[in-house]
Design a protein around this motif. Structure first.
Motif, PDB file in Angstrom:
ATOM      1  N   MET A 112      -8.176   1.745  14.532  1.00 47.08           N
ATOM      2  CA  MET A 112      -7.159   2.416  13.727  1.00 47.08           C
ATOM      3  C   MET A 112      -7.187   3.925  13.974  1.00 47.08           C
ATOM      4  N   LEU A 113      -8.403   4.486  14.063  1.00 44.32           N
ATOM      5  CA  LEU A 113      -8.535   5.922  14.345  1.00 44.32           C
ATOM      6  C   LEU A 113      -7.875   6.266  15.679  1.00 44.32           C
ATOM      7  N   LYS A 114      -8.048   5.353  16.646  1.00 44.60           N
ATOM      8  CA  LYS A 114      -7.458   5.563  17.954  1.00 44.60           C
ATOM      9  C   LYS A 114      -5.930   5.469  17.856  1.00 44.60           C
ATOM     10  N   PHE A 115      -5.478   4.503  17.069  1.00 45.33           N
ATOM     11  CA  PHE A 115      -4.050   4.268  16.886  1.00 45.33           C
ATOM     12  C   PHE A 115      -3.342   5.508  16.333  1.00 45.33           C
ATOM     13  N   VAL A 116      -4.024   6.214  15.419  1.00 37.78           N
ATOM     14  CA  VAL A 116      -3.411   7.422  14.862  1.00 37.78           C
ATOM     15  C   VAL A 116      -3.954   8.685  15.547  1.00 37.78           C
TER      16      VAL A 116
ATOM     17  N   ASN B   2       0.830  -1.209   0.000  1.00 36.20           N
ATOM     18  CA  ASN B   2       0.000   0.000   0.000  1.00 36.20           C
ATOM     19  C   ASN B   2       0.858   1.250   0.000  1.00 36.20           C
ATOM     20  N   THR B   3       0.232   2.348  -0.426  1.00 31.90           N
ATOM     21  CA  THR B   3       0.981   3.581  -0.642  1.00 31.90           C
ATOM     22  C   THR B   3       0.379   4.737   0.139  1.00 31.90           C
ATOM     23  N   VAL B   4       1.251   5.589   0.674  1.00 32.64           N
ATOM     24  CA  VAL B   4       0.813   6.880   1.202  1.00 32.64           C
ATOM     25  C   VAL B   4       1.295   7.912   0.194  1.00 32.64           C
ATOM     26  N   PHE B   5       0.335   8.622  -0.430  1.00 31.49           N
ATOM     27  CA  PHE B   5       0.679   9.494  -1.548  1.00 31.49           C
ATOM     28  C   PHE B   5       1.220  10.831  -1.082  1.00 31.49           C
TER      29      PHE B   5
ATOM     30  N   ILE C   8     -10.733   5.287   5.576  1.00 31.54           N
ATOM     31  CA  ILE C   8      -9.951   4.214   6.192  1.00 31.54           C
ATOM     32  C   ILE C   8     -10.605   2.858   5.920  1.00 31.54           C
ATOM     33  N   ALA C   9     -11.946   2.841   5.866  1.00 31.03           N
ATOM     34  CA  ALA C   9     -12.662   1.566   5.678  1.00 31.03           C
ATOM     35  C   ALA C   9     -12.624   1.079   4.233  1.00 31.03           C
ATOM     36  N   PHE C  10     -12.133   1.932   3.319  1.00 32.16           N
ATOM     37  CA  PHE C  10     -12.212   1.629   1.887  1.00 32.16           C
ATOM     38  C   PHE C  10     -11.685   0.230   1.532  1.00 32.16           C
ATOM     39  N   GLY C  11     -10.458  -0.050   1.998  1.00 32.19           N
ATOM     40  CA  GLY C  11      -9.825  -1.333   1.666  1.00 32.19           C
ATOM     41  C   GLY C  11     -10.582  -2.518   2.256  1.00 32.19           C
ATOM     42  N   LEU C  12     -11.105  -2.317   3.479  1.00 33.59           N
ATOM     43  CA  LEU C  12     -11.828  -3.415   4.135  1.00 33.59           C
ATOM     44  C   LEU C  12     -13.139  -3.705   3.410  1.00 33.59           C
TER      45      LEU C  12
ATOM     46  N   VAL D 114      -4.736  10.114   8.400  1.00 31.34           N
ATOM     47  CA  VAL D 114      -5.796   9.334   7.749  1.00 31.34           C
ATOM     48  C   VAL D 114      -5.189   8.508   6.610  1.00 31.34           C
ATOM     49  N   ALA D 115      -4.314   9.153   5.831  1.00 28.75           N
ATOM     50  CA  ALA D 115      -3.679   8.451   4.717  1.00 28.75           C
ATOM     51  C   ALA D 115      -2.884   7.244   5.220  1.00 28.75           C
ATOM     52  N   LEU D 116      -2.167   7.435   6.328  1.00 28.23           N
ATOM     53  CA  LEU D 116      -1.393   6.329   6.920  1.00 28.23           C
ATOM     54  C   LEU D 116      -2.325   5.213   7.387  1.00 28.23           C
ATOM     55  N   ALA D 117      -3.390   5.628   8.086  1.00 30.73           N
ATOM     56  CA  ALA D 117      -4.326   4.645   8.624  1.00 30.73           C
ATOM     57  C   ALA D 117      -4.996   3.875   7.500  1.00 30.73           C
ATOM     58  N   ARG D 118      -5.361   4.590   6.426  1.00 25.99           N
ATOM     59  CA  ARG D 118      -6.046   3.974   5.304  1.00 25.99           C
ATOM     60  C   ARG D 118      -5.190   2.876   4.673  1.00 25.99           C
ATOM     61  N   ALA D 119      -3.869   3.115   4.648  1.00 24.87           N
ATOM     62  CA  ALA D 119      -2.965   2.122   4.077  1.00 24.87           C
ATOM     63  C   ALA D 119      -2.683   1.002   5.074  1.00 24.87           C
ATOM     64  N   LEU D 120      -2.403   1.372   6.345  1.00 27.26           N
ATOM     65  CA  LEU D 120      -1.961   0.376   7.325  1.00 27.26           C
ATOM     66  C   LEU D 120      -3.052  -0.631   7.694  1.00 27.26           C
ATOM     67  N   ILE D 121      -4.316  -0.220   7.613  1.00 30.16           N
ATOM     68  CA  ILE D 121      -5.407  -1.103   8.035  1.00 30.16           C
ATOM     69  C   ILE D 121      -5.467  -2.363   7.169  1.00 30.16           C
ATOM     70  N   ASN D 122      -4.888  -2.301   5.974  1.00 27.39           N
ATOM     71  CA  ASN D 122      -4.887  -3.482   5.093  1.00 27.39           C
ATOM     72  C   ASN D 122      -3.749  -4.441   5.407  1.00 27.39           C
TER      73      ASN D 122
END
Lengths: 269, 361, 291
Positions: B115-119, B76-79, B94-98, B140-148
């Motif tokens: 994940m929101l709590k984590f970041v 995954n990428t953080v742009f 963040i839920a997109f990938g899930l 958010v970008a980090l969380a969106r990638a890391l959740i996968n």
């Protein structure tokens, strides 16, 4: 770096298929029309061999030349007025806060979103009330009316990219408002004004509906002339004039593209 | 483990990536560093799968993934500008990938909330991207990638869009985050400070290939090329030739015939060889007295002092027209406290005979 | 909008006279005729196209007579189908064009724009040569032996709907191209990166983000179609007249200006009220929808 589309968005089979279908749909009538303009036969149902006779007929048709002259005259005059008024409106809308601003902006743009037929009728009623004889003047006033909002819109969009602090720099350096407009503002928004003027001219040359309601005897424009030819069924001549229009447009746009392209390259190097 | 094997990408005649070979180890914080146009972003986009290489292979844990589209790679990428979906809330971003993986809604809710709590974005789940600050968008970008739970997280100049204060803070946050999640991070930047502070290893790129690969102290202290030496930090470079040689020392002659000694026990340098010595500004000191016994010294005139607050850089002209940068900590107990160095003053520049790094090219 | 230019001294001094010509034009050529239209819609017809203003609602009652109602319903039906078909055909074209670049994109954009400079009437009329009894379609089908007698494709609802779709298609394509062009490509890459297939990306990212273009396209197709009279005039028959034809007829042939004005008021209402409600609901400004 130009955008790479290695992910192949918009390259699915159905997208390509529908795009091809769309272009065939758009261009079949135009191609058929061009071919039939060289048909010797008067009827589109039969092919009478190649011929240029409809082009000769067209050049001999003095009423056609008059219609073209009228269209150009109306187009040029209405474009000049609409461009000036539209540019002023755009500058006013961009710059000022005034009480009636929202109302003014909406009123200015409403003519774009009401059906053309209604705008034609509105002007017809006005001319009837003020006893303005229908002719070139009434058509020109009508064309200015429907062109102003389009010019305003185009210039306004162009102004979005214009950094107005450079005007303040001008003020700081002691320029008068008039000098600031001509030496700073105008050169920077001139492409937008030119685009607006081109749009106004195109709309004027092309307009049928509003002209239909606001024209009088002796003031026939090219679209009106074509309409009456269609009504009287003189098809081969229509095919010839439309072929010439397509050719003319392609050449003008082609030349414009290459000039712009060259300029761009010059700026880059 | 990620392997790039003879990877090339051409745009017309321009070789953006040129026969690049690289191995990134599992769990590593890896940085691709270089000036703009060096091919680092293209390399990243090839790894992500946004672009197809002209030739070469990409292997992830021994499996060839060169031909796989991005959505089939476990990467995954953080742009650079985060590329958050503007029409979706932080939660839905963040839920997109899930959602794509067709996870159950209650499972998604639980994971995203965690994940929101984590970041630390607990209260922001319903905010749209344009209602968030730069730092929040970044997280958010980090969380969106890391959740996968990718095997590799790619970061394209992720700090470039932030202001300086925030950038310093995020550098620390990113390092800590990487240690916590243990995922391989590959980080593209043109900012050497970012790379030096965060990365375990750095690949300095130039003209589509790797110029020097190593740990931050290796590339700083022992650069393999003059390009890397001058790109990472400031340095003084002098071209020299080896004049004479003993068992653990060399006599070097510069182009303008200054001869000095450099301790070197490597043994692979022979008399007559051309090389460049890199002397960092902090390896040189200014002195009003003669150099010590184990130092080289040169007389020069201070031309400029550039004051940075905690330290100053002095530009000293030696041997008539050679400019040498010398850095000096300010406000430390040294001889310049009582009498600061002045512009125009005649001084010695001194450096230890052990100091300096020899580059052969 | 930046506040610095709002307080710009230069313009503060000159703003009032800059405003005057535009205000004058809008009032004389738009507001005044609108008032006139409303007034005449309540008037009675007189001989030779005159009217007598004597406020009554007869015209409004007459307009909902089943004869006109039927035509009104037909007009709505045609407008909505035209808009839907324009979208279904126009979106893929726009989507395709937006993902090309360089010279190819210039050529494709030119091909979409060329019809604007070729006379609208001619383009519509050219369908005669294709749809007629001896036209391209029928003569090919007959010579291929598929049919014996030609299909009735012209001067009915088929030709009118084809003409409407044909005339309005570019107005759907252009704003959608612009809106897809505006989507940051890295957002689409991000979607792909997060595991979305191209279908998923299209329906969950590209389509919603190009909504402003779709709305502009719908406005630009739906409104002119509702007011259309030339296409049914040139390609239609008795079964395919639209409200525009009735209005034109009242003004040009029957010379019942009051009734024509009433129909125009209705038409304006059907266009402006939904548009107004949409703008209120979506909190958008008019110029953001049309630009």
């Amino acid at each position: 770096m130009s955008r790479k589309n290695d992910l192949k968005f918009g390259r699915g089979k159905s997208v390509i298929l529908l795009t091809i279908v769309g272009f065939i749909f758009l261009y079949t009538p135009i191609i058929v029309l061009i071919i039939y303009s060289f048909n010797y036969s008067r009827f589109s149902s039969t092919w009478g061999g190649w011929s240029l006779q409809w082009y000769y007929k067209l050049f001999d048709d003095s009423s056609m030349w008059l219609a073209i002259k009228n269209s150009l005259l109306i187009g040029i005059v209405s474009t000049i007025f609409a461009t000036i008024l539209g540019t002023m409106s755009a500058l006013v809308i961009k710059r000022f806060v005034f009480k009636t601003k929202t109302l003014f902006t909406n009123l200015l743009f409403v003519p774009i979103v009401i059906p053309e037929i209604v705008l034609g009728i509105l002007l017809l009623l006005l001319y009837n009330l003020i006893k303005l004889e229908l002719g070139l003047t009434s058509i020109i006033l009508a064309h200015i009316t429907f062109s102003i909002p389009f010019v305003t819109l185009v210039v306004l969009n162009n102004l979005k990219n214009f950094d107005s602090t450079i005007e303040e720099v001008g003020m700081d350096l002691g320029a008068t408002p008039w000098q600031i407009f001509w030496k700073i503002t105008f050169p920077n928004i001139s492409t937008g004004i030119l685009a607006g003027a081109l749009l106004a001219f195109t709309l004027s040359i092309e307009d049928f509906t509003i002209t239909f309601f606001t024209s009088g005897p002796g003031a026939t424009t090219l679209p009106l002339k074509i309409y009456s030819m269609i009504k009287f069924g003189i098809t081969p001549e229509i095919n010839a004039i439309s072929t010439l229009l397509v050719l003319f447009t392609t050449i003008i746009l082609g030349v414009m593209y290459f000039i712009l392209n060259k300029q761009e390259k010059k700026i880059l190097t | 483990m990620l392997e790039l094997i003879s990877l090339s990408k051409k745009y017309g005649n321009f070789k953006a990536v040129n026969n690049l070979n690289l191995v990134v180890k599992e769990g590593e914080f890896f940085s691709l560093l270089g000036p703009s146009g060096c091919g680092k972003t293209t390399t990243l986009r090839l790894i992500a799968g946004f672009e197809q290489p002209t030739s070469g292979k990409i292997q992830l844990n021994g499996k060839d993934i060169t031909e796989l589209p991005p959505f089939q790679r476990n990467i995954n990428t953080v742009f650079q500008h985060f590329a958050l979906f503007p029409h979706l809330s932080a939660f839905n971003n963040i839920a997109f990938g899930l959602r794509i993986k067709k996870k159950k809604e209650n499972e998604i809710k639980q994971q995203v909330t965690e994940m929101l709590k984590f970041v630390s974005l607990e209260g922001k789940s319903d905010s749209l991207p344009n209602q968030l600050s730069g730092g929040q968008q970044q997280r958010v970008a980090l969380a969106r990638a890391l959740i996968n739970q990718p095997s590799i997280l790619l970061l394209d100049e992720p700090l470039g869009a932030l202001d300086e204060k925030l950038r310093d803070q995020m550098q620390v946050e990113l390092s800590n985050l990487q240690k916590k999640v243990g995922i391989t991070f590959i980080f593209v930047t043109h900012n050497q400070e970012e790379a030096l502070t965060m990365a375990d290893r750095i690949a300095v790129m130039k003209d589509g290939t790797i110029d020097h690969l190593g740990t931050p102290d290796e590339i700083y202290l022992k650069p393999s090329s003059t390009f890397t030496a001058s790109f990472i930090g400031n340095t003084n470079l002098f071209k020299c030739v080896i004049e004479t040689k003993t068992e653990n020392s060399l006599m070097l002659r510069t182009e303008n015939n200054f001869v000095f000694e450099k301790f070197d026990a490597s043994g692979d340098n022979i008399v007559g060889k051309n090389l460049t010595i890199s002397l960092r500004p902090e390896q040189i000191r200014l002195s009003r007295n003669n150099p010590h016994k184990n130092e080289n010294g040169l007389k020069g005139i201070i031309k400029n002092e550039i004051f940075y607050g905690d330290m100053s850089i002095f530009w000293v002209t030696v041997l008539e027209n050679i400019r040498v940068a010398v850095s000096m900590q300010n406000y430390v107990a040294s001889e310049n406290v009582s009498k600061p160095f002045q512009e125009g003053e005649e001084v010695f520049i001194c450096w230890d005979k052990k100091s300096g790094h020899l580059i052969t090219e | 909008m930046d506040t610095s230019s709002q307080n710009n001294l230069l313009y503060r001094s000159s703003k009032y006279y800059l405003l005057l010509p535009s205000y004058f034009w809008v009032i004389v050529f738009f507001i005044l005729p609108l008032i006139l239209l409303f007034t005449i819609s309540f008037a009675s017809k007189q001989t030779y196209g005159g009217y007598e203003i004597n406020f009554h609602l007869d015209n409004y009652a007459r307009a909902i007579d089943p004869i006109y109602l039927k035509i009104a319903i037909r007009t709505f039906f045609y407008s909505i189908t035209t808009t839907i078909f324009c979208f279904l055909l126009g979106y893929p074209i726009a989507y395709y064009i937006s993902f090309t670049d360089g010279f190819k994109k210039v050529v494709l954009m030119f091909l979409i724009l060329l019809p604007f400079w070729t006379n609208f009437l001619i383009r519509v009329y050219s369908w005669n040569t294709i749809l007629g009894s001896y036209g391209l379609i029928n003569s090919s089908l007959i010579s291929l032996g598929v049919i014996d007698t030609p299909f009735d494709l012209l001067n009915n609802y088929i030709s009118v709907n084809i003409g409407l779709l044909y005339g309005e298609l570019p107005y759907m394509v252009l704003p959608i191209v612009a809106s897809i062009d505006r989507i940051d490509r890295s957002i689409l890459e991000a979607s792909s990166d997060l595991g979305a297939s191209k279908y998923y990306t299209f329906f969950n990212v590209t389509l919603p983000l190009s909504m402003p273009g779709i709305i502009s396209g719908v406005v630009f197709v739906l409104i002119p179609t509702l007011g259309q009279f030339v296409i049914p005039d040139l390609l239609g028959g008795n079964d395919s007249f639209m409200i525009g034809n009735i209005i034109t007829n009242q003004f040009i042939v029957v010379r019942d200006w009051p009734f024509g004005s009433t129909l125009s008021v209705y038409m304006m209402g059907f266009v402006m009220i939904p548009l107004y409600l949409y703008l209120r609901y979506s909190k958008l400004s008019l110029n953001s929808v049309i630009s």
